[in-house]
Design a protein around this motif. Structure first.
Motif, PDB file in Angstrom:
ATOM      1  N   UNK A  67      12.875  -9.628  58.322  1.00 47.67           N
ATOM      2  CA  UNK A  67      11.544  -9.991  58.784  1.00 47.67           C
ATOM      3  C   UNK A  67      10.392  -9.285  58.075  1.00 47.67           C
ATOM      4  N   UNK A  68      10.647  -8.528  57.019  1.00 48.73           N
ATOM      5  CA  UNK A  68       9.510  -7.971  56.285  1.00 48.73           C
ATOM      6  C   UNK A  68       8.886  -9.066  55.419  1.00 48.73           C
ATOM      7  N   UNK A  69       7.597  -8.923  55.144  1.00 48.95           N
ATOM      8  CA  UNK A  69       6.891  -9.938  54.358  1.00 48.95           C
ATOM      9  C   UNK A  69       7.502 -10.063  52.962  1.00 48.95           C
ATOM     10  N   UNK A  70       7.851  -8.940  52.353  1.00 45.89           N
ATOM     11  CA  UNK A  70       8.418  -8.970  51.003  1.00 45.89           C
ATOM     12  C   UNK A  70       9.775  -9.670  50.990  1.00 45.89           C
ATOM     13  N   UNK A  71      10.638  -9.351  51.959  1.00 46.29           N
ATOM     14  CA  UNK A  71      11.966  -9.964  51.989  1.00 46.29           C
ATOM     15  C   UNK A  71      11.890 -11.433  52.377  1.00 46.29           C
ATOM     16  N   UNK A  72      10.974 -11.773  53.280  1.00 45.34           N
ATOM     17  CA  UNK A  72      10.824 -13.194  53.620  1.00 45.34           C
ATOM     18  C   UNK A  72      10.341 -13.989  52.411  1.00 45.34           C
ATOM     19  N   UNK A  73       9.496 -13.356  51.581  1.00 44.00           N
ATOM     20  CA  UNK A  73       9.104 -14.011  50.331  1.00 44.00           C
ATOM     21  C   UNK A  73      10.297 -14.224  49.421  1.00 44.00           C
ATOM     22  N   UNK A  74      11.195 -13.238  49.377  1.00 42.41           N
ATOM     23  CA  UNK A  74      12.411 -13.369  48.565  1.00 42.41           C
ATOM     24  C   UNK A  74      13.324 -14.451  49.117  1.00 42.41           C
ATOM     25  N   UNK A  75      13.515 -14.452  50.439  1.00 37.40           N
ATOM     26  CA  UNK A  75      14.356 -15.498  51.045  1.00 37.40           C
ATOM     27  C   UNK A  75      13.746 -16.872  50.820  1.00 37.40           C
ATOM     28  N   UNK A  76      12.419 -16.968  50.907  1.00 33.55           N
ATOM     29  CA  UNK A  76      11.735 -18.246  50.698  1.00 33.55           C
ATOM     30  C   UNK A  76      11.937 -18.747  49.280  1.00 33.55           C
ATOM     31  N   UNK A  77      11.785 -17.849  48.301  1.00 34.63           N
ATOM     32  CA  UNK A  77      11.963 -18.242  46.903  1.00 34.63           C
ATOM     33  C   UNK A  77      13.406 -18.659  46.639  1.00 34.63           C
ATOM     34  N   UNK A  78      14.359 -17.944  47.232  1.00 32.89           N
ATOM     35  CA  UNK A  78      15.777 -18.273  47.040  1.00 32.89           C
ATOM     36  C   UNK A  78      16.111 -19.621  47.660  1.00 32.89           C
ATOM     37  N   UNK A 112       4.344  -7.470  68.631  1.00 30.65           N
ATOM     38  CA  UNK A 112       3.532  -6.267  68.597  1.00 30.65           C
ATOM     39  C   UNK A 112       3.589  -5.674  67.202  1.00 30.65           C
ATOM     40  N   UNK A 113       3.057  -4.471  67.000  1.00 29.07           N
ATOM     41  CA  UNK A 113       3.028  -3.878  65.653  1.00 29.07           C
ATOM     42  C   UNK A 113       4.407  -3.388  65.207  1.00 29.07           C
ATOM     43  N   UNK A 114       5.315  -4.358  64.970  1.00 31.57           N
ATOM     44  CA  UNK A 114       6.655  -4.015  64.477  1.00 31.57           C
ATOM     45  C   UNK A 114       7.054  -4.882  63.287  1.00 31.57           C
ATOM     46  N   UNK A 115       6.110  -5.666  62.739  1.00 31.30           N
ATOM     47  CA  UNK A 115       6.415  -6.539  61.612  1.00 31.30           C
ATOM     48  C   UNK A 115       6.188  -5.781  60.303  1.00 31.30           C
ATOM     49  N   UNK A 116       7.279  -5.485  59.565  1.00 30.28           N
ATOM     50  CA  UNK A 116       7.154  -4.698  58.333  1.00 30.28           C
ATOM     51  C   UNK A 116       6.618  -5.531  57.172  1.00 30.28           C
ATOM     52  N   UNK A 117       5.993  -4.831  56.239  1.00 31.03           N
ATOM     53  CA  UNK A 117       5.519  -5.469  55.017  1.00 31.03           C
ATOM     54  C   UNK A 117       6.569  -5.399  53.917  1.00 31.03           C
ATOM     55  N   UNK A 118       7.081  -4.203  53.670  1.00 26.94           N
ATOM     56  CA  UNK A 118       8.061  -3.966  52.604  1.00 26.94           C
ATOM     57  C   UNK A 118       9.124  -3.026  53.144  1.00 26.94           C
ATOM     58  N   UNK A 121       8.611   0.941  53.630  1.00 30.79           N
ATOM     59  CA  UNK A 121       7.187   1.260  53.695  1.00 30.79           C
ATOM     60  C   UNK A 121       6.768   1.296  55.158  1.00 30.79           C
ATOM     61  N   UNK A 122       6.346   2.455  55.634  1.00 24.40           N
ATOM     62  CA  UNK A 122       6.076   2.650  57.053  1.00 24.40           C
ATOM     63  C   UNK A 122       4.714   2.108  57.466  1.00 24.40           C
ATOM     64  N   UNK A 123       4.565   0.809  57.351  1.00 27.28           N
ATOM     65  CA  UNK A 123       3.353   0.121  57.778  1.00 27.28           C
ATOM     66  C   UNK A 123       3.771  -1.135  58.516  1.00 27.28           C
ATOM     67  N   UNK A 124       3.406  -1.222  59.797  1.00 24.89           N
ATOM     68  CA  UNK A 124       3.850  -2.328  60.633  1.00 24.89           C
ATOM     69  C   UNK A 124       2.640  -3.021  61.259  1.00 24.89           C
ATOM     70  N   UNK A 125       2.736  -4.344  61.344  1.00 22.57           N
ATOM     71  CA  UNK A 125       1.626  -5.145  61.831  1.00 22.57           C
ATOM     72  C   UNK A 125       2.083  -6.047  62.975  1.00 22.57           C
ATOM     73  N   UNK A 126       1.137  -6.596  63.696  1.00 25.39           N
ATOM     74  CA  UNK A 126       1.440  -7.547  64.760  1.00 25.39           C
ATOM     75  C   UNK A 126       0.285  -7.665  65.727  1.00 25.39           C
ATOM     76  N   UNK A 127      -0.094  -8.888  66.076  1.00 21.13           N
ATOM     77  CA  UNK A 127      -1.226  -9.127  66.970  1.00 21.13           C
ATOM     78  C   UNK A 127      -0.821  -9.163  68.444  1.00 21.13           C
ATOM     79  N   UNK A 128       0.498  -9.195  68.709  1.00 19.00           N
ATOM     80  CA  UNK A 128       1.039  -9.058  70.070  1.00 19.00           C
ATOM     81  C   UNK A 128       0.595 -10.165  71.013  1.00 19.00           C
ATOM     82  N   UNK A 129       0.648 -11.406  70.537  1.00 21.40           N
ATOM     83  CA  UNK A 129       0.357 -12.547  71.411  1.00 21.40           C
ATOM     84  C   UNK A 129       1.317 -12.584  72.594  1.00 21.40           C
ATOM     85  N   UNK A 130       2.555 -12.137  72.381  1.00 18.09           N
ATOM     86  CA  UNK A 130       3.563 -12.122  73.438  1.00 18.09           C
ATOM     87  C   UNK A 130       3.110 -11.363  74.677  1.00 18.09           C
ATOM     88  N   UNK A 131       2.242 -10.366  74.492  1.00 19.33           N
ATOM     89  CA  UNK A 131       1.823  -9.527  75.613  1.00 19.33           C
ATOM     90  C   UNK A 131       1.058 -10.320  76.664  1.00 19.33           C
TER      91      UNK A 131
END
Length: 228
Positions: A67-78, A112-118, A121-131
């Motif tokens: 679920x990291x943005x970088x890996x999802x980009x890799x899975x998407x390209x593959x 919530x803020x648990x969506x990784x970028x790479x 890399x200890x940076x996590x994002x999330x707008x937490x609509x689920x809340x």
């Protein structure tokens, strides 16, 4: 998200009818299918606790591979690359790339803020609509309703099975989604990834079946010779 990902698959089918609905749904759910597999083999981890609603009972401790943005980009390209090699359709491959990548964007909105970028890399994002259950019902539910109606309007069932099987599964997906939003955690956390893998796999199989049961209207008209 859950039905939001299915909605992307339904809308993508409208954009490129030549690609199977099953392939679009597979692309939209690819990150979650990988997540189930990685949980089963121990490469990723989530923690469950008491509470109602996924925002309360589940904490993603490590979902960087699926679920990291970088890996999802890799899975998407593959995924898009494999499709292009098999079908030689640049349009279909391009749309599939964005369908796979849309998974991160929708989860960024709902998590919530648990969506990784790479990975690493200890940076996590999330707008937490689920809340907020009301906000989730309005936003994701609205996307889902539009996608379900759009697909129903641009396709024509070949027989009654194409009608009933479509709407029955739509109801099942909707109820499952609401249970995730407001219901209790899984009874067996250890079995949860296996159950989710079966659920997602059956949903993909349903989409492939629905592709043959509800073809685009223009294909049905062409086959029947009815140009109206």
């Amino acid at each position: 998200m859950l039905v939001g990902h299915f909605a992307v698959g339904l809308v993508a089918k409208r954009c490129e009818p030549k690609v199977s609905l099953g392939t679009f749904v597979l692309a939209a759910l690819l990150a979650d299918l990988l997540w189930c597999l990685f949980l089963i083999v121990g490469l990723e981890h989530v923690r469950f606790k008491a509470g109602n609603g996924v925002a309360s009972y589940m904490t993603a401790e490590n979902i960087e591979l699926s679920h990291s943005l970088a890996m999802d980009g890799l899975w998407a390209a593959s995924f898009a690359g494999i499709y292009f090699l098999r079908r030689r359709s640049a349009v279909g491959a391009g749309i599939l790339f964005f369908v796979v990548l849309s998974h991160w964007l929708l989860d960024f909105l709902s998590h919530g803020p648990d969506m990784p970028l790479i990975p690493g890399f200890q940076k996590y994002l999330g707008l937490n609509l689920w809340a907020s259950i009301p906000a989730s019902l309005v936003v994701e539910g609205g996307i889902w309703i539009v996608a379900v109606i759009l697909f129903a309007r641009v396709t024509r069932p070949r027989n009654s099975l194409g009608v009933y099987l479509y709407w029955v599964v739509v109801v099942v997906l909707t109820l499952t989604w609401y249970n995730n939003l407001a219901g209790p955690p899984p009874r067996s956390p250890q079995a949860a990834p296996f159950a989710s893998l079966v659920f997602f796999s059956l949903a993909v199989a349903w989409a492939y079946w629905m592709n043959s049961l509800r073809p685009p209207k223009y294909l049905v008209d062409k086959t029947s010779g009815d140009g109206r």
